[in-house]
Design a protein around this motif. Sequence first.
Motif, PDB file in Angstrom:
ATOM      1  N   PHE A 159      31.831 -10.756 -26.525  1.00 16.59           N
ATOM      2  CA  PHE A 159      31.210  -9.921 -25.484  1.00 16.59           C
ATOM      3  C   PHE A 159      32.151  -8.789 -25.075  1.00 16.59           C
ATOM      4  O   PHE A 159      31.732  -7.632 -24.928  1.00 16.59           O
ATOM      5  CB  PHE A 159      30.874 -10.799 -24.280  1.00 16.59           C
ATOM      6  N   ALA A 160      33.427  -9.120 -24.902  1.00 13.88           N
ATOM      7  CA  ALA A 160      34.403  -8.119 -24.475  1.00 13.88           C
ATOM      8  C   ALA A 160      34.570  -7.015 -25.516  1.00 13.88           C
ATOM      9  O   ALA A 160      34.704  -5.837 -25.173  1.00 13.88           O
ATOM     10  CB  ALA A 160      35.748  -8.794 -24.190  1.00 13.88           C
ATOM     11  N   VAL A 161      34.570  -7.389 -26.803  1.00 14.88           N
ATOM     12  CA  VAL A 161      34.738  -6.395 -27.872  1.00 14.88           C
ATOM     13  C   VAL A 161      33.578  -5.415 -27.885  1.00 14.88           C
ATOM     14  O   VAL A 161      33.768  -4.188 -27.924  1.00 14.88           O
ATOM     15  CB  VAL A 161      34.868  -7.096 -29.245  1.00 14.88           C
ATOM     16  N   THR A 162      32.343  -5.927 -27.866  1.00 19.59           N
ATOM     17  CA  THR A 162      31.186  -5.031 -27.905  1.00 19.59           C
ATOM     18  C   THR A 162      31.109  -4.172 -26.643  1.00 19.59           C
ATOM     19  O   THR A 162      30.773  -2.987 -26.714  1.00 19.59           O
ATOM     20  CB  THR A 162      29.880  -5.831 -28.057  1.00 19.59           C
ATOM     21  N   LEU A 163      31.462  -4.751 -25.496  1.00 19.46           N
ATOM     22  CA  LEU A 163      31.437  -3.982 -24.258  1.00 19.46           C
ATOM     23  C   LEU A 163      32.490  -2.873 -24.291  1.00 19.46           C
ATOM     24  O   LEU A 163      32.218  -1.723 -23.918  1.00 19.46           O
ATOM     25  CB  LEU A 163      31.679  -4.907 -23.063  1.00 19.46           C
TER      26      LEU A 163
END
Length: 534
Positions: free
Chosen positions: A497-501
């Motif tokens: 989630f953090a990477v895509t965000l």
Amino acid sequence: MLYFTRWRALGIILTALVVCLCAVPNFFPEAQVKTWPTWAQRRLVLGLDLQGGSYLLLEVDSNYVKKEKLEQVRDDTRKALRDARILFNGGVQIRNDGVEVRITKEADVPAAITKLREVAQPIGGLLGSSGQRDVDVTDAGGGLVRLTVSQPAMIERMRKTIEQSIQIVERRVNELGTVEPVIQRQGTDRILVQVPGLQDPTHLKELLGKTAKMEFRMVDTSVSADQAQQGRVPPDSELLMSASPPPVPYVVKKQVLVSGGELSDAQPGFDQRTGEAIVSFKFNTSGARKFAQATADNVGQPFAIVLDNKVISAPVIREPITGGQGQISGSFTVQSANDLAILMRAGALPAPLTVVEERTVGPGLGQDSIEKGELAAYVGSILVVVFMLLTYRLFGVFANIAVAINVAMIFGLLSLLNATLTLPGIAGIVLTVGIAVDSNVLIYERIREELRGGRNAISAIDAGFKRALATILDSNITTFIAAAVLFYIGTGPVRGFAVTLGIGIITTVFTAFTLTRLIVAAWVRWKRPQTVPI
């Protein structure tokens, strides 16, 4: 803000186009993509929750790590005292999470303590050391010297054990030919293993559950196996059983002639004379030298090949083995010979691993996750598009074009990184769509304020972009910091989630202040508007 040179405009368009093209391989079958040039084969990998697979949570045996450290201290203590020629009674014993030795002469105690303090090493090695030692040496009175392993030293040893275990687990999993496994530390003593596409984890568990600690030792011929089973085992030897049934006892010396860590290769094969499955192995330079010396010194004596404290084979040394290679036979099946070769190539685990949690996600459930994730993404995107069209009309069209390119760039960058897409990753992309639209809303509302303040159309548009910049940067930077913290402290899906965000925030800032502005600037130069349709 609305002026773009030809080269600057061309650079913006080419950047967006190239990044978007990186997502193209995802729309073709994997078999077809593999025929393309290597640089063009980068694509998204579906995570465990999207394509199914196996999830294992492994725990490192902390008691084994502590025991091994104490045994190392005991051996170092014995060697240090013998080298210093200091006499001691009753041997060196492990007691109460420490090592104790009783010095024969009271006058030798200070010299013994000084010598034993040299055994202690700085925690963390010589570089980056805090100055604290891993072993505390104290005088317990009456000639008794106690060596205690400090708590920080055990924590550091556990950390190194986990790191080494992760590397070995990764090599073993990759030997199975699986695609993009996720292997990472969780907590202080656990390792998370996720293998997308693997529906039966039984074989994987068997491979990961073996420590595969291989050693080459001499068989102790001073006592028989029957005598050893009656309790008469020499102090420098131990009683081990054979790996193949029926179990046969062997008295094996504790001294390791060559360790499995000095193997350079191991391959399964067949004996040309008997046709049985075997494992051929090769030593590195150091191991070949040690093995040659050991076999030259013990011609006519049996030596034991020990795996996980079980004797695989105990052949007699007929002549010195100087080639640095050999073979192991022991009633192997083809599968067991292949598994042993994998374990030997990957190296020995520093401590046993136990499976504390196991889950299997079927491909049907993964497909259901994909369908629901796609549905959520489509519904959310359509609602956002409709809202922008109804609220900002023509400028809403500009914003929607920029958002579509933004999403394509996200997929392009994720493909370029060979990132693993999970269900939380899809949620991050949907959230990014909202953030991207939010940036356009700030710009358009600022333009409306400038129009209400009496500016003309072109001046209001220019001021709207210029004055919204600081607000948008502030909001996106704070969100990016939150994504960075999630990536740093999170694991598994949280990191996805953090990477895509994080990638979405970068592409959002790019599209909002270059692409959207370029589209609006082109429209202004073409129409020369007197009013703004917003």
